[in-house]
Design an enzyme around this catalytic site. Structure first.
Site, mmCIF file in Angstrom:
data_model
loop_
_atom_site.group_PDB
_atom_site.id
_atom_site.type_symbol
_atom_site.label_atom_id
_atom_site.label_comp_id
_atom_site.label_asym_id
_atom_site.label_seq_id
_atom_site.Cartn_x
_atom_site.Cartn_y
_atom_site.Cartn_z
ATOM 1 N N GLU A 81 80.944 -8.118 26.735
ATOM 2 C CA GLU A 81 82.013 -8.586 25.689
ATOM 3 C C GLU A 81 82.500 -7.590 24.639
ATOM 4 O OE1 GLU A 81 83.509 -11.365 26.533
ATOM 5 O OE2 GLU A 81 84.693 -11.083 25.125
ATOM 6 N N ASP A 82 81.768 -6.418 24.203
ATOM 7 C CA ASP A 82 82.237 -5.740 23.151
ATOM 8 C C ASP A 82 82.582 -4.676 23.327
ATOM 9 O OD1 ASP A 82 83.383 -7.528 21.653
ATOM 10 O OD2 ASP A 82 81.665 -7.816 20.277
#
Ligand code: MN
Length: 719
Positions: free
Chosen positions: A76-77
């Site tokens: 996700e990051d």
């Protein structure tokens, strides 16, 4: 921040076989991936996945879960991808990390319907593996522990609210009581800090004034168990601020002393000992009525087992007691995670087969996947109010919230009006299904559209949303008006031509008021729909017409059903009837001059004229005295016109109705009535009443219609 070797020590303490190499690689991978990212607290971002992994060691989870915790935010990051993780670790890890990522992408918003939707999505996503949910709960717990660093109050509130309403209940449902309590209390501190402060202040006060009380109670209980010879561990534990607050709100019991907010726990060696200990307690102290519950013989749905009782215990203090085995205790605290059974070489997959926690999950998933009856699932949740709704997904995974009973057409209109208007079909969960199919919770719906498509009036019969209904009806009205308009216009043009006067828009505009119509289009549509006759419009435009005899005698269909006098002025000449005898043309066979006809004497209505092949004649077979031999009087000259009826199937294309009326007009016919009997997407079926001179005239018109490409079938209608 937890350091690498500390994390490994924790894991090794309960799982000496843990894959140290893989954990170390995950540690390095995550550290590199997050690089210089920072948390809101200013800590390096990487501290977060390590803390999450640390929380999970409390639950003695397997290597894959630890590795997933370390990697949980990388997809996700950071720039890391599924494939990369799959290659560097394995497919299982990649799948788990991907599962957590999916949950992370769910954004809850404060309005409740949306939360429920996402809650469902959440549950569906987690269905793949319970370990995904464990990591997500640990992730949430750490985020709640560090919530104070988030600057925006609004963000903090949102996170706290979804923790209170989604994550804490979820932790409880899978039996993780400890995580549930922690989440709830952290959320409580954010959502209602004043309430929490007042509870904590009260607790402090009681602690100061009840000094030694808890110890004395525990002591009393210990002495009792020693005397009975049952080995037992006894703890006193304060209830959480949030559960005390809830108790205060329910006005259950006031809390005057520390014992009121303590839960005393007796942990014994076996189920037998649980009941023996209960006997000892009840033998020594007076019980508080209504507080005894046996969750051993009847566990809670989440698998919780214990004996509960309330007694006036040592020093006559009213106390609550839980009696349980060590195993029950662990399950109560750690729930699903307590079933990680390494001793038996058990894998989570094996554990999934048993244990009430998993049964609950399995049942939940079964309901979600197959249930015709999601009420069952919703019954025990906050979501009761949503049970009259279904939640479906677009192929992109967006949620569409619809009322129960909704169909793919409702879905299409909910996505976008244009998609609804141009919808031709739908795939539900990958399969082509009829548009009238009722959607179920969790269905993935792919709407198939075509630019050429227009809404079908038949949809109106099965759609349930107001939006879909409004669009379909509006479209049908417009379409009808267009058709009536073009038909009315050709009828008007012909009516004017017959009178020898000029047909002009201007002429029509001048009489709009007379007919209370807002525009020429509306006037034409009214003529087309048969509400206003073309002749009346012509007479309004050219008032002189009223005194002119008409070329053709126009007898509207309605009139032909009435009676006329044989031989009287304007009557249709029929041989074989006594002059003055009442004559009646029925609505079944529409006899025309040229048809072979018979007369039937009917009581009170004179003679009814039928064609010789009319089905209605059968009922008179046994009454030959009522039959009259009649025929058309060909010598009577121009006997005016009669109305014949034809059944036509015409392509539903622009202008086809105009063509139809033009052909009829060109051949000297006058449309007096038109009724659409069936309207499909591509064709109309209709009945047309046409004023004609005789059967040959009608046959000519039918032949001309058959020659037209716009018209599919034409037949003389019988009945
Ligand atoms: Mn995270």
């Amino acid at each position: 921040m937890l350091r690498q070797f500390e994390l490994l020590e924790k894991i090794k303490s309960y799982d000496p076989q843990a894959n140290e190499d893989m954990i170390n690689r995950a540690y390095v991978f995550a550290m590199k991936a997050h690089g210089s990212q920072k948390r809101a607290s200013g800590d390096p971002y990487f501290s977060h996945p390590i803390e999450v992994a640390g929380i999970l060691t409390r639950y003695k989870v397997d290597t894959a879960t630890i590795v997933t915790a370390l990697l949980h935010d990388t997809i996700e990051d950071t720039a890391a991808t599924y494939d990369e993780i799959s290659k560097q670790f394995n497919e299982e890890i990649a799948r788990l990390v991907d599962g957590v990522t999916k949950l992370t992408r769910i954004s809850f918003v404060s309005d409740q319907a949306k939360q429920a939707e996402n809650f469902r999505k959440f549950l569906l996503a987690m269905s793949e593996d319970i370990r995904v949910l464990l990591v997500k709960l640990a992730d949430r717990l750490h985020n709640m522990q560090t919530l104070k660093h988030v600057k925006k109050a609004e963000t903090r509130q949102r996170i706290a609210l979804e923790t209170m309403e989604i994550y804490a209940p979820l932790a409880e449902r899978i039996g993780m009581g400890e995580i549930k309590n922690e989440l709830e209390d952290l959320a409580f501190a954010e959502l209602n800090p004043d309430a929490r402060k007042s509870v904590v202040r009260r607790l402090d006060f009681l602690r100061q004034h009840g000094e030694g009380l808890v110890e004395r109670i525990i002591d009393g209980l210990r002495k009792l168990s020693a005397k009975s010879g049952i080995e037992a561990e006894i703890h006193g534990r304060e209830k959480t601020a949030h559960s005390i607050w809830q108790k205060m709100q329910r006005n259950d019991v006031g809390f005057e002393q520390l014992a009121d907010i303590m839960a005393f726990r007796i942990i014994v060696g076996s189920i037998d000992d649980c009941y023996r200990m209960l006997g000892v307690i009840h033998g020594a102290y007076r019980t508080v009525p209504g507080r005894f519950k046996d969750y051993i013989s009847t566990p809670k749905p989440n698998g919780y087992r214990s004996l509960h009782t309330g007694v006036f215990g040592p020093e006559n203090h009213r106390i609550e007691l839980q009696i349980r085995t060590q195993e029950m205790h662990e399950i109560a605290e750690n729930g699903v995670a307590a079933h990680w059974n390494y001793k038996d070489g058990g894998r989570p997959d094996a554990a999934r087969q048993d244990g009430p926690q998993y049964r609950w999950l399995r049942e939940l998933l079964e309901i979600l996947e197959t249930a015709p009856n999601p009420e069952e699932f919703l019954e025990h949740t906050k979501l009761e109010m949503f049970k009259d709704q279904v939640f479906c997904f677009t192929p992109r995974g967006d949620l569409i919230n619809l009322p129960r009973g909704a169909t793919p057409v409702d879905f299409a209109y909910a996505v976008h009006s244009e998609i609804g208007d141009s919808c031709v079909g739908a795939k539900i969960n990958g399969r082509m299904m009829p548009l009238r199919t009722e959607l179920r919770n969790g269905d993935q719906v792919e709407v198939i559209t075509s630019k050429a498509q227009t809404p079908s009036p038949t949809w109106d019969r099965f759609v349930v949303t107001g939006k879909a209904r409004a669009h379909i009806r509006r479209f049908v009205r417009t379409q009808e008006r267009d058709q009536y308009h073009s038909l009315g216009r050709s009828m008007l043009q012909r009516a004017f031509k017959e009178t020898g006067y000029e047909f002009t828009e201007k002429g029509l505009s001048g009489v709009l008021k007379t007919f209370s119509q807002p525009s020429v289009e509306d006037l034409a549509a009214q003529v087309g729909a048969g509400h206003i006759t073309a002749r009346a419009v012509a007479e309004a435009v050219y008032p002189g017409l009223k005194n002119q005899p008409r070329n053709d005698k126009v007898v509207p269909l309605g009139k032909s059903r009435g009676t006329a006098k044989a031989g009287s002025a304007g009557a249709i000449p029929i041989k074989g009837l006594i002059p003055g005898m009442a004559m009646h043309f029925p609505n079944c066979c529409h006899p025309l001059p040229g048809d072979r006809i018979v007369g039937i004497v009917t009581t009170g209505r004179g003679v009814t004229i039928h064609t010789i092949d009319c089905d209605k004649l059968e009922q008179y077979n046994n009454e030959p005295e009522r039959w009259l031999d009649v025929g058309w009087d060909n010598n009577a000259g121009d006997g005016g016109s009669r109305v014949g009826r034809v059944a036509v199937t015409v392509a539903n294309t622009p202008g086809s109705l105009g063509d139809l009326s033009t052909i009829i007009a060109k051949n000297g016919g006058n449309i007096t009535n038109l009724k659409i009997t069936d309207r499909q997407l591509d064709f109309f079926d209709m009945l047309i009443d046409i004023e004609v001179k005789n059967v040959k005239h009608l046959a000519d018109i039918i032949a001309a219609l058959r020659a037209s490409t716009a018209i599919n079938t034409v037949d003389r209608a019988r009945g």
